[in-house]
Design a protein around this motif. Structure first.
Motif, PDB file in Angstrom:
ATOM      1  N   UNK A  50       0.836  -1.209   0.000  1.00 16.90           N
ATOM      2  CA  UNK A  50       0.000   0.000   0.000  1.00 16.90           C
ATOM      3  C   UNK A  50       0.870   1.258   0.000  1.00 16.90           C
ATOM      4  N   UNK A  51       1.970   1.206   0.750  1.00 16.24           N
ATOM      5  CA  UNK A  51       2.861   2.378   0.803  1.00 16.24           C
ATOM      6  C   UNK A  51       3.477   2.658  -0.571  1.00 16.24           C
ATOM      7  N   UNK A  52       3.925   1.583  -1.222  1.00 18.50           N
ATOM      8  CA  UNK A  52       4.549   1.776  -2.540  1.00 18.50           C
ATOM      9  C   UNK A  52       3.537   2.387  -3.506  1.00 18.50           C
TER      10      UNK A  52
ATOM     11  N   UNK B 293       8.613   7.593  -6.567  1.00 19.17           N
ATOM     12  CA  UNK B 293       9.754   6.731  -6.237  1.00 19.17           C
ATOM     13  C   UNK B 293      10.887   6.866  -7.250  1.00 19.17           C
ATOM     14  N   UNK B 294      10.578   7.505  -8.416  1.00 16.24           N
ATOM     15  CA  UNK B 294      11.655   7.668  -9.405  1.00 16.24           C
ATOM     16  C   UNK B 294      12.603   8.792  -9.026  1.00 16.24           C
ATOM     17  N   UNK B 295      12.172   9.653  -8.084  1.00 11.75           N
ATOM     18  CA  UNK B 295      12.915  10.891  -7.800  1.00 11.75           C
ATOM     19  C   UNK B 295      14.349  10.639  -7.374  1.00 11.75           C
ATOM     20  N   UNK B 296      15.151  11.705  -7.406  1.00  4.99           N
ATOM     21  CA  UNK B 296      16.570  11.531  -7.064  1.00  4.99           C
ATOM     22  C   UNK B 296      16.943  12.206  -5.758  1.00  4.99           C
ATOM     23  N   UNK B 297      15.977  12.838  -5.070  1.00  2.48           N
ATOM     24  CA  UNK B 297      16.333  13.542  -3.838  1.00  2.48           C
ATOM     25  C   UNK B 297      16.734  12.522  -2.777  1.00  2.48           C
ATOM     26  N   UNK B 298      17.466  13.009  -1.761  1.00  2.00           N
ATOM     27  CA  UNK B 298      17.987  12.097  -0.739  1.00  2.00           C
ATOM     28  C   UNK B 298      16.843  11.384  -0.021  1.00  2.00           C
ATOM     29  N   UNK B 299      15.782  12.158   0.309  1.00  3.29           N
ATOM     30  CA  UNK B 299      14.704  11.537   1.093  1.00  3.29           C
ATOM     31  C   UNK B 299      14.027  10.428   0.283  1.00  3.29           C
TER      32      UNK B 299
ATOM     33  N   UNK C 125      13.189   4.665  -1.033  1.00  2.00           N
ATOM     34  CA  UNK C 125      13.250   3.607  -2.047  1.00  2.00           C
ATOM     35  C   UNK C 125      14.117   2.450  -1.547  1.00  2.00           C
ATOM     36  N   UNK C 126      15.261   2.813  -0.919  1.00  3.33           N
ATOM     37  CA  UNK C 126      16.147   1.744  -0.429  1.00  3.33           C
ATOM     38  C   UNK C 126      15.426   0.932   0.637  1.00  3.33           C
TER      39      UNK C 126
ATOM     40  N   UNK D 275       7.067  -1.700  -7.537  1.00  3.19           N
ATOM     41  CA  UNK D 275       8.269  -0.868  -7.633  1.00  3.19           C
ATOM     42  C   UNK D 275       8.762  -0.809  -9.071  1.00  3.19           C
ATOM     43  N   UNK D 276       8.698  -1.957  -9.739  1.00  8.41           N
ATOM     44  CA  UNK D 276       9.170  -1.980 -11.127  1.00  8.41           C
ATOM     45  C   UNK D 276       8.288  -1.096 -12.004  1.00  8.41           C
ATOM     46  N   UNK D 277       7.017  -1.008 -11.644  1.00 14.58           N
ATOM     47  CA  UNK D 277       6.117  -0.179 -12.456  1.00 14.58           C
ATOM     48  C   UNK D 277       6.471   1.303 -12.264  1.00 14.58           C
ATOM     49  N   UNK D 278       6.747   1.686 -10.985  1.00 10.47           N
ATOM     50  CA  UNK D 278       6.951   3.121 -10.717  1.00 10.47           C
ATOM     51  C   UNK D 278       8.400   3.550 -10.907  1.00 10.47           C
ATOM     52  N   UNK D 279       9.360   2.663 -10.574  1.00 12.98           N
ATOM     53  CA  UNK D 279      10.766   3.068 -10.672  1.00 12.98           C
ATOM     54  C   UNK D 279      11.578   1.942 -11.279  1.00 12.98           C
TER      55      UNK D 279
END
Length: 2045
Positions: free
Chosen positions: A1007-1009, A1016-1022, A1027-1028, A1056-1060
């Motif tokens: 649900x969270x994903x 989730x594709x973003x590159x910011x640290x948060x 994502x990790x 995850x594969x769908x979004x990132x």
């Protein structure tokens, strides 16, 4: 997290982190380390080994969580495996010390457990290196186990499993000790420990032979004990252990050494006996069991029985299919004996009997259905049939015994019944699965399958009769051709044996079951059967009262037949509805008074029969309402209603009736209630409004009545809970492969699971699970579930006061009961209230006044705190529904508050779980309630989810949290981080034994994903931290031992594969998917395939490569079933598809394969084709078939098709063993898809020469055409199979192959095509489809292939064609008798389909034959080589027409009949009354709806063929045999086409023809004017071609010409077609029809003019009326004018291609400067066709009319010229320009231009047109347009030559024209000059001097100058040479035209120019070829001119000696060169430009 990615642990970074982050950090490091160690070199590892070991061991002491300890242990193992092993002993000692430690505190436990896990991992990895320390280690571990708690026992068992795996045989000394320890764990109270022990013992049995020899009995007993009280996972693990051990006992070869101990080979009988004993007596010891048996108390618990059932399946599966085939008879008799009467315990109570039967059926289904191929299954079916015969004989012997006493009390009958039920059920399932492949089995008379099944229908036991009926149902579904014969046979027996009660019920069941099969058979049953069945049913009902012994049976049978009849749907039922309604009316008393009198009369028996009959009637009406919804009109509902009040009245009286007549009425009354409730649920509540209160009272009484003892929550509640919440409950509610037997465990021991005998009426219903038997519950249970459903509806419709009262009553009834009774009542009440709330919410109703809330709330709250988890689930759902229905903010808030308070104060598990789910449900139905609520909810659920004392609370709280995350959406963002860290913390710390907590954690993570989504594709640290964490969570879940948690992990990774996609490691994901591809858990397989399906949509090739790489790398095979290494992932999926039975899963596999095929088939062509070929070739067919090698056939006998069948000799092992027919069908479909994919790829796929050449260049190239032999072979194998579906797919493949490859030439044999060598194969593939027993749909498909083959022109030799032609002829004779003659096996519409398919096939062949015949009449210009002309030439095609010709008489009649049928069927419904009552030629009135579909598929080609045939007769000859029809009956019902035999007045030929003409025209117009979106291109084209053919002959043209309205209508229809269909071919065909219509109109106008002239004589010429459009005024009325309609249509075409022609678009009426453009080839064709039509229009008009349209026509024609005059190389004209010039010429030479009434106007308009063309040259807006000068000059020339002189000789125009010629002569382009000369030549030669002289005067001097210029500079190339030649021709022409006196001057000009080009002998040798050609040309001309004009010639020569000298030298030189032999003279014929100039002249001028 990046800091964690190093070889050594970064302790600094680690120590700075908080608790949770630290655990994450360490886990991430361990994950990374595992990959790194495998990739690092050995020396580097050794260098750091010491530090690493220390770090790892220090982690061991820091109490790691379960996933961490597992990874830690794995890394230690890998580290020692790669590095040095000397310090390993130290490590082992350390671990042993940790285990020995006396510290028992909970905080120390993780360290102990980690040590245990490490030991397991080290021994597994290092194995025998450590064998000297292992006894001590094992001893230590076993000692520790004695004091360990469940987690410890669990880990120890798994660790021992690993130790055994590592050491193998070396562990023998400890085998006994481990065995003892595992034995105790196998009956542990913790289920996880039992599973672990089973795994440990499974590992042990690999080496410990005592387990399957001496201790076999005790192992079995132990396993039986382990099944007691077990859960699903334990049953899976222990049955795997037990099955494997027993299988080993049979197949093992005992080693010699062991033979000294008293080992003996265990026989199959003993093993089966052992399992059977367990099944029958359970786990109790034998002595005790026998004691209990004597007392009659013991009953085997269901879980033991289910466990043993699974063990049976594992046992047989381990031994394998081949073993089962050998030992099938023994196996079958043993399995059936499990339910025989010799073991009375298993079948004593009906409840037990039903459950035991289920188990037996499951064993049979899983083994026979799962392990055997189709051939073996057929053998098995014969064995089962033998068993049925044997059992039948026993029964017969008893039944024949005369003594009634012994007969009825005999146990033998009862003994055989359950065995028979199981055998029949399996036989049905087997045949159902085999489909039409089972045909040989049923045809085999020695097996006698049908006879045996039908004979059992008379068995005394009702359950056997029902199962036999069901078995017939399965046979009919599998083999539709048996449906009608079986139905007839049963009806016949039913009529004959009306006086036997068994026969009446048995055969009525059979008929009902067969009627239920009809909806699965698309070909249906004959329509008349409905009437027979209804008559029989009426007869049974009427005769029921005659004989009391039979009345109950006859009543039941009658209503059952009627109810089953209703499933045939409205088309059949509508004809019988009146009779059924009459019966329905009669079954109930008319008034309440009558009911009262009934009560006082009668006895127990009559009431039994009455209730039975009324229940049956209710059931029949219910069946009618649910299957014939379309017939439920207002009127019918009104007729249904009258008996309802009485039915309800009877309901209220039932209790008093039972009191009066006693308990025998109990069951009938329950059944009656249930039937009434079911009917009321289906009817709209308005229909029984007056009785709502009475019904409600009865329902309340039913739900709370005192006689209900059992609580069956598991069937009542699941429909009322939310699907997702059911995951919380026992996994039993989830779908598994063992659902069929596991279902029993849901019901408490006293309740039977569903079975057919509880409700015979379910036998015709659409079955729930695919092919399985309907499983209705016992009436006592099903009446409750119906009451609950109905309560929801009724309660929502009664008055509010009544509703309140009812709820209060229900609440009281719960309070007033105690104990178990209270639970039952509460269950029923909550279910019904829940159902009510669900209904109200669904229908958007309201709850009513506020006081309603209190009782509702009280009811639900009580249930929320019920000990039954399922009830809590339903209550939470109702709780949320209540809030949803009340829809009031404060109320919702108060509900949430109640839950908050409870959760804060309560400590018991029940309250906490119930209320936490209630909060989740509230959010689900009401979205985010408010942010403040959200915070409180999340806070409370966080706390609950960390309550490690109760896994249940954690599970429910986390599940609720996942619902909140889902429903809150973006509102949840602020909570994402804390939630994620909570999830990770729990994942790392919750013990693996609590799988349900992990499953809920997985749902939360999912649900969270979803909430984070694309962020989730973003590159910011948060984001990257989130994502990790998500990936880490997935990794932990992937390692979890529980399969459902792994499934969650896979679906999270899928999200995850769908979004990132970039951040998911594809190779590890794919490896995880491949490993689980064949998991024994259904839900895990589903997750794997759902994920694969998504992955291959994006990156199929990568997924496929990863799978293969993985398979090659992995040391042990991934899974035993998926053979990825050899056949790739695709092959593994195909294998899985073959084994899988779950529908959803099969669908996903097919989708996945389709995506892979779409993206990869072209690149991996050979691989895919081989896969398909392997599946098709591994056919279960009885002789495997291959195609003859073509070369061998060429040498051998060509004519023999039988030589195509050669058996395959090599029996190499196949990658696919015996695939089922469904898989083979899918493979054949894949072949078709591959061909389609190749179409859009490289053209070499369909060009053999190119393909071979490219293959030579690079051997990796692969093209489809190179695999043609394989394609044909696959199609052939499929088309000749036993399975009808496969035959259809095979024929479809063959059709596609023929269509795609028919035209590809064979490079080695010019004039032949590559398909020609396969004619024998095609013939052999088609022949079986034309045998008499073939189903009509197969024959219909085969006809299509036949016609495609003949039409493709592959075979040119008539003798070769005859094979296939003969098949079509045979089917034509078959259908000639019309609808009567065809088989009566199927519905009449099936024969319609077959007839039309044959007619369509013939139509296609005829159309092609006529086309070829036409083409051959024209001289063959195109054929270049002699062979080709032979092939296309005069031999073949007339032959084809001759072939058809013999049958044309018959065909034409049938075609006309079919068209007439089609015309009747397409009439709107309001004309229904006018249709013939008996139907048409090929359809019956009743089946007209079904027939429409078939007519729609075939009418178009038939129409085209009929039109061609009528054309060929020219509408003038009558058929010689028109009257004496050689059909056995007149084909057409009405006398449309020929004098019908009924003696109507014969029509004149004229009428017949006009009827036929209007039929074709009518059908075409009707179709074209309302084109549906699904109309195929083929139909539209055929329709237009038919119109073209019609208008090719004079008679129809005269009809159209004389009827202007008809013409206009046709034009308007065509205009619509052009507007709505973009396809160029359709538009061109439409334009062709338009042209023909205009021609028809022209002919009509000419004819009228001619006849007028003849009539009136030439004298009164002046007074002639004007014919043609526009009469005397010239006005054209839109809608009434043919010309106007044509103009509209042409403008539409032209403007669509050239928008610039539309002044509105260009914005100005004038000519706008646009660059000319080239149109596409199609566009050019369309424009040219439109211009042709435009140029024809003036001829249709009167002179005045022509004046009106001329400006438009000229504007468009010149517009096209202007817009498309592009310069082309070589001075060619573009096709559109050529067309516009042609059109101009047609217009200019129109007679109207010279007609007296229109001449002046025409002249003016034509002058303007010429001016417009001249204006095109002038630069507009200062820009010069790049128009082609040649085109414009040609247009001017056309004007000059084609119009009357007065148009062009007015000075201003003439001057401009001359100017243009001058300018053009100046242009440097050589081609332009050549063309200009040619045009001038034609103008100069114009006979009227007024036109030509001005041009001559102005331009000749120019030309002479030009020619002299050439003299100065020597020409360099051929074009200049050509210019000179053309110039000379112009001058020559002038010489000819000139008058005598001027001729000499011209010759004098010409001679010097010619002589100047002569060369002397010296120059001649060194001259270029151009100069030499020039010299030759000049000399030749001089030789001509000299003699012609000798006087001038001489005088010129005399006056110029230089010229004379040059001429003489040249002549002399020439003679020299002739002697030398240079053939110069020949060159003159080779002028390159010659050709084109000639063409130009022929084109226009």
């Amino acid at each position: 997290m990046e800091l964690a990615h190093s070889l050594l642990l970064n302790e600094e970074a680690c120590n700075q982190l908080g608790e949770v982050q630290k655990a994450e950090f360490i886990f991430d490091w361990l994950r990374y380390l595992e990959k790194l160690l495998l990739a690092t070199s050995r020396s580097d590892v050794k260098e750091k080994q010491k530090t690493l070991v220390e770090q790892l061991l220090s982690l061991l002491n820091s109490s790691p969580g379960p996933p961490t300890r597992k990874l830690l242990a794995k890394n230690l193992g890998i580290l020692y495996g790669i590095g040095d092993t000397f310090s390993v002993y130290e490590t082992i000692d350390k671990c042993n010390d940790l285990i020995r430690s006396k510290d028992d505190s909970p905080s120390y436990l993780p360290t102990k457990l980690a040590a245990v896990v490490c030991l397991g991992s080290l021994y597994k990895k290092l194995g025998r290196i450590l064998s000297n320390t292992f006894t001590e280690t094992v001893g230590n571990i076993l000692k520790a186990m004695k004091s360990a708690e469940s987690q410890g026992r669990y880990e120890i068992m798994l660790s021992l499993q690993n130790i055994l795996k590592g050491l193998g045989a070396a562990a023998t000394p400890c085998h006994r000790d481990i065995y003892k320890a595992a034995r105790s764990c196998l009956t542990d109270r913790s289920m996880a420990v039992r599973c672990a022990a089973a795994k440990c013992l499974f590992e042990l049995q690999n080496e410990a032979s005592f387990m399957w020899s001496t201790d076999l009995d005790s192992v079995a007993t132990l396993c039986f004990k382990s099944f007691e009280g077990s859960n699903y996972d334990v049953r899976i693990s222990v049955s795997k252990l037990l099955g494997t051990v027993l299988a080993k006992a049979i197949i093992s070869k005992h080693p010699g050494a062991a033979s000294r101990q008293s080992t003996r080979r265990v026989s199959l009988e003993e093993v089966l006996e052992l399992l059977g004993t367990g099944f029958l007596r359970g786990s109790s010891g034998f002595l005790r069991a026998s004691g209990d048996m004597l007392k009659g108390t013991s009953s085997v618990s269901r879980d033991v029985r289910v466990g043993i059932t699974q063990a049976y399946v594992v046992f047989i599966s381990t031994l394998g299919g081949a073993w089962l085939e050998k030992n099938f008879a023994a196996f079958l008799s043993h399995i059936l004996s499990l339910v025989s009467q010799s073991h009375p315990k298993a079948t004593q109570a009906q409840v037990d009997a039903v459950c035991s039967r289920r188990c037996v059926s499951f064993i049979l289904r899983a083994t026979i259905g799962g392990l055997l191929g189709e051939k073996a299954q057929i053998a098995a079916a014969k064995d089962i049939c033998q068993a049925i015969w044997k059992l039948k004989k026993v029964v017969d012997a008893v039944m024949c015994d005369g003594n009634l006493e012994t007969r009825l009390g005999s146990t033998d009958v009862a003994a055989s019944q359950h065995m028979l039920v199981c055998a029949l059920q399996e036989l049905g399932n087997l045949i159902h699965g085999l489909g039409t492949t089972a045909a040989p089995l049923l045809q085999d008379s020695s097996a006698g399958i049908l006879d045996s099944v039908i004979s059992v229908i008379l068995h005394p036991s009702i359950s056997v009769r029902l199962t036999a009926a069901w078995c017939l149902h399965c046979i009919a579904v599998a083999l539709p051709s048996y449906l009608t014969p079986l139905l007839d046979r049963c009806l016949e027996r039913l009529t004959v044996l009306k006086s036997s009660p068994e026969a009446v019920t048995g055969f009525s069941f059979a008929v009902a079951a067969l009627l239920g099969a009809v909806k699965h058979c698309p070909l249906g049953i004959p329509h008349g059967k409905g009437k027979i069945i209804l008559t029989l049913a009426e007869d049974l009902l009427c005769s029921a009262t005659q004989n009391s012994r039979l009345s109950a049976q006859r009543t039941q049978a009658g209503w059952l037949l009627i109810a089953a009849l209703m499933t045939l749907g409205p088309a059949v039922v509508s004809h019988h509805l009146a009779r059924v309604l009459l019966l329905w009316k009669c079954v109930f008393p008319v008034s309440p008074k009558d009911l009262e009198t009934e009560k006082s009369r009668g006895d127990s028996f009559t009431w039994q029969v009455t209730l039975e009959g009324r229940a049956g009637a209710l059931c029949a009406i219910k069946s009618f309402v649910s299957h014939c919804g379309d017939l439920l009109t207002e009127e019918v509902i009104q007729r249904l209603l009258p008996p309802l009040p009485c039915a309800v009245d009877l309901l209220t009286q039932l209790s008093s009736i039972i009191k009066t007549y006693g308990s025998p009425l109990k069951t009938p009354s329950v059944v009656y209630r249930q039937r009434l409730y079911e009917l009321l649920i289906l009817l709209p509540p308005e229909t029984y409004e007056g009785h709502l209160c009475a019904i409600l009272k009865e329902l309340a009484a039913d739900l709370t009545g005192p006689d209900i003892q059992v609580a069956a929550s598991t069937f009542l509640l699941p429909p009322l809970c939310h699907q997702d919440d059911l995951l919380l409950l026992s996994p039993l509610l989830q779908e598994t492969d063992h659902r069929f037997i596991e279902e029993q465990l849901l019901l408490s021991n006293g309740i039977a699971c569903g079975s057919l005998e509880y409700d015979p009426y379910s036998i015709y219903e659409k079955d729930v699970g695919g092919d399985s038997v309907p499983k209705p519950l016992p009436p006592t249970l099903s009446v409750i579930s119906s009451a609950v459903k109905l309560f929801g509806v009724v309660c929502a419709h009664v008055g509010e006061a009544q509703r309140l009262l009812t709820l209060e009553q229900l609440l009281d009834s719960i309070k007033h009961t105690k104990g178990a009774r209270q639970q039952v009542v509460q269950l029923h009440v909550v279910s019904s209230v829940s159902s009510f709330l669900k209904y109200v919410a669904g229908s958007k109703g309201s709850l009513g006044p506020e006081e309603m809330r209190r009782p509702a709330l009280a009811l639900v709250t009580g249930a929320l705190e019920s000990p039954n988890p399922l009830l809590r689930c339903a209550a939470a759902e109702a709780w949320a529904r209540l809030a949803q229905v009340v829809d009031d903010g404060p109320f919702t808030a108060s509900l949430a508050q109640v839950s908050f308070d409870k959760l804060k104060s309560a400590r018991d598990v029940v309250t906490r779980t119930g209320h936490s789910l209630a909060l989740g449900s509230l959010h689900r139905y009401l979205g985010g309630i408010s942010s403040q609520h959200l915070n409180s909810c999340v806070g409370i659920l966080y706390t609950l989810s960390q309550d490690s004392t109760s896994p249940d609370v954690q599970t429910w709280a986390l599940h609720s949290l996942s619902l909140i995350i889902d429903s809150a959406g973006p509102l949840y963002y602020m909570h994402v981080e804390p939630t994620l860290s909570l999830i990770i913390m729990l994942l790392l710390n919750v013990p693996p034994t609590h799988a349900e907590v992990h499953q809920s954690l997985g749902r939360c993570l999912n649900a969270l994903i979803t909430t984070l989504g694309p962020e989730l594709q973003g590159n910011s640290a948060s984001v990257s931290t989130l994502r990790i964490s998500c990936l880490l969570g997935c990794a932990v879940m992937q390692d979890n031992p529980d399969c459902l948690v792994q499934a969650q992990a896979i679906s999270c990774l899928q999200q995850l594969h769908m979004f990132a996609p970039r951040h998911v490691n594809l190779s590890s994901l794919v490896s995880c998917l491949c490993v689980n591809l064949c998991s024994p858990y259904l839900l895990l397989r589903r997750a794997v395939l759902a994920c694969l399906r998504q992955l291959v949509q994006r990156e199929a090739a990568e997924v496929s490569e990863h799978a293969v790489t993985l398979a090659k790398d992995s040391r042990e095979e991934l899974t035993p079933d998926a053979n990825i290494r050899e056949v790739g992932l695709e092959g593994a999926l195909l294998t899985l598809l073959d084994k899988e039975t779950d529908q959803k899963l099969c669908h996903d596999i097919k989708e996945t394969l389709n995506h892979m095929l779409t993206s990869m088939a072209v690149d991996k062509l050979s691989f895919w084709l081989k896969l398909c070929k392997d599946v098709l070739a591994a056919s279960a067919d009885f002789t495997a078939v291959t195609c003859v090698d073509t070369m061998q056939e060429e040498e051998g006998d060509k004519g023999d098709d039988a030589s195509v069948l050669t058996t395959r000799s090599d029996d190499r092992s196949h990658p696919f063993t015996n695939p089922r027919w469904a898989t083979r069908v899918f493979a054949a479909e894949c072949v078709c898809r591959i061909i389609n994919q190749c179409e859009s790829a490289h053209c070499a796929h369909f060009d053999i020469a190119l393909a071979q050449e490219m293959k030579k260049r690079d051997s990796r190239n692969d093209f489809l055409v190179l695999h043609l032999a394989d394609l044909i072979r696959m199609a052939f194998m499929a088309a000749t199979d036993h399975s009808d579906q496969l035959r259809l797919s095979g024929l479809q493949t063959l059709l596609i192959v023929i269509r795609r490859f028919a035209t590809i030439p064979e490079p080695e044999f010019p004039g032949h095509v590559i398909l020609e060598q396969y004619q024998a194969n095609v013939g052999a593939a088609l022949r079986p489809a034309f045998t008499s027993e073939t189903a009509p749909d197969v024959t219909a498909k085969a006809c299509q292939v036949c016609s495609a083959w003949i039409a493709s022109g592959v075979v040119s030799d008539l003798n070769d064609l005859r094979r296939v032609h003969h098949l079509l002829v045979s089917s034509l004779t078959k259908i000639q008798a019309g609808k009567e003659a065809l088989s009566h096996l199927y519905n009449e519409s099936a024969s319609t389909m077959e007839i039309l398919a044959v007619l369509k096939a013939w139509a296609e062949v005829y159309i092609i034959a006529v086309e070829r015949h036409k083409n051959n009449k024209q001289p063959l210009k195109t054929t270049s080589c002699p062979e080709e002309s032979v092939r296309n030439g005069s031999d073949s095609s007339p032959g084809l027409l001759d072939l058809v010709h013999t049958d044309l008489g018959t065909l034409s009649r049938l075609w006309l009949a079919a068209l007439q049928d089609f015309a009747l069927l397409t009439l709107p419904s309001e004309f229904a009354s006018q249709l013939p009552i008996e139907g048409g030629a090929f359809y019956t009135a009743e089946t007209s709806e079904n027939a429409k579909l078939h007519y729609n598929n075939s009418w178009a080609l038939i129409l085209h063929a009929t039109a061609l045939w009528l054309t060929s007769t020219g509408f003038v000859v009558a058929d010689p045999d028109e009257g004496a029809s050689n059909l056995s009956r007149p084909v057409t019902p009405t006398s449309m086409c020929q004098g019908s035999s009924s003696g109507t007045i014969a029509k004149s030929p004229e009428d017949v023809y006009s009827d036929r003409f209007h039929l074709i025209l009518g059908i075409s117009v009707e179709f074209l004017c309302s084109l549906r979106s699904d109309a195929t291109m083929e139909s539209i084209t055929a329709c237009l071609h038919a119109l073209q053919a019609l208008l090719d002959v004079p008679w129809p043209r005269s009809k159209i010409g004389s009827d202007q309205a008809l013409g206009i209508e046709l034009l308007n229809v065509l205009h619509r077609v052009i507007l709505t269909r973009e396809s160029p071919s359709i538009q061109l065909a439409s334009l062709e029809v338009v042209r023909q219509i205009i021609c028809a109109a022209q002919e009509h106008v000419k004819e009228k003019r001619r006849s007028a002239e003849v009539d009136d004589g030439a004298a009164e010429k002046e007074t002639l009326p004007e014919f043609g459009e526009g009469k005397d005024t010239g006005g054209l009325v839109p809608g009434k004018s043919l010309v106007f309609a044509t103009l509209e249509l042409c403008v539409c075409i032209l403007v669509r291609q050239l928008p610039e022609l539309n002044p509105k678009l260009t914005g100005s009426p004038g000519i706008k400067a646009t660059k000319p453009q080239m149109l596409s080839e199609d566009g050019s064709r369309l424009v040219s066709a439109a211009l042709v039509i435009l140029s024809e229009l003036p001829a249709v008009c009167s002179p005045e009319g022509s004046i009106s349209i001329l400006p438009t026509i000229l504007y468009l024609t010149i517009g096209v010229l202007r817009e498309t005059a592009v310069k082309l190389p070589g001075g060619q004209l573009s096709s559109t320009v050529a067309a516009s010039l042609q059109a101009l010429r047609g217009i200019l030479s129109s007679p109207m231009a010279r007609a007296e009434k229109s001449q002046t106007a025409w002249t003016d308009l034509l002058r303007s047109a010429l001016a417009t063309i001249l204006d095109c040259w002038d630069p507009v807006d200062g820009t010069h347009q790049e128009l082609d000068e040649v085109s414009l000059l040609t247009a001017i020339t056309v004007f000059i030559l084609s119009t009357s002189p007065e148009v062009t000789i007015i000075p201003c125009l003439q001057k401009r024209c001359i100017e243009k010629f001058k300018v053009t002569l100046e242009i440097k382009d050589a081609m332009v000059q050549i063309k200009t000369y040619q045009l001038l030549l034609s103008i100069f030669q114009y006979p009227n001097p007024a036109v030509s002289y001005p041009y001559i005067y102005s331009l000749v001097t120019y030309i002479v100058e030009k020619l002299q210029e050439i003299d100065q500079k020597n020409p360099e190339d051929t074009t200049e040479l050509q210019i000179f030649q053309e110039g000379i021709k112009v001058l020559e022409a002038l010489v000819t035209i000139a008058e005598e006196q001027h001729r000499s001057q011209l010759v004098a000009c010409l001679l010097p120019i010619l002589i100047s080009f002569l060369l002397d002998e010296n120059a001649l040798g060194s001259a270029t070829s151009i100069m030499r050609n020039l010299h030759d040309f000049a000399l030749q001309k001089l030789m001509q001119i000299g003699p012609q004009y000798s006087s001038v010639f001489k005088s010129v020569m005399a006056s110029s000696p230089a010229l004379k000298a040059r001429l003489e030298a040249a002549i002399k030189g020439n003679q020299e060169s002739v002697k030398v032999g240079t053939p110069t003279s020949k060159h003159t014929n080779k002028h390159p430009g010659k050709n084109s100039s000639i063409q130009l002249k022929t084109s226009f001028l």
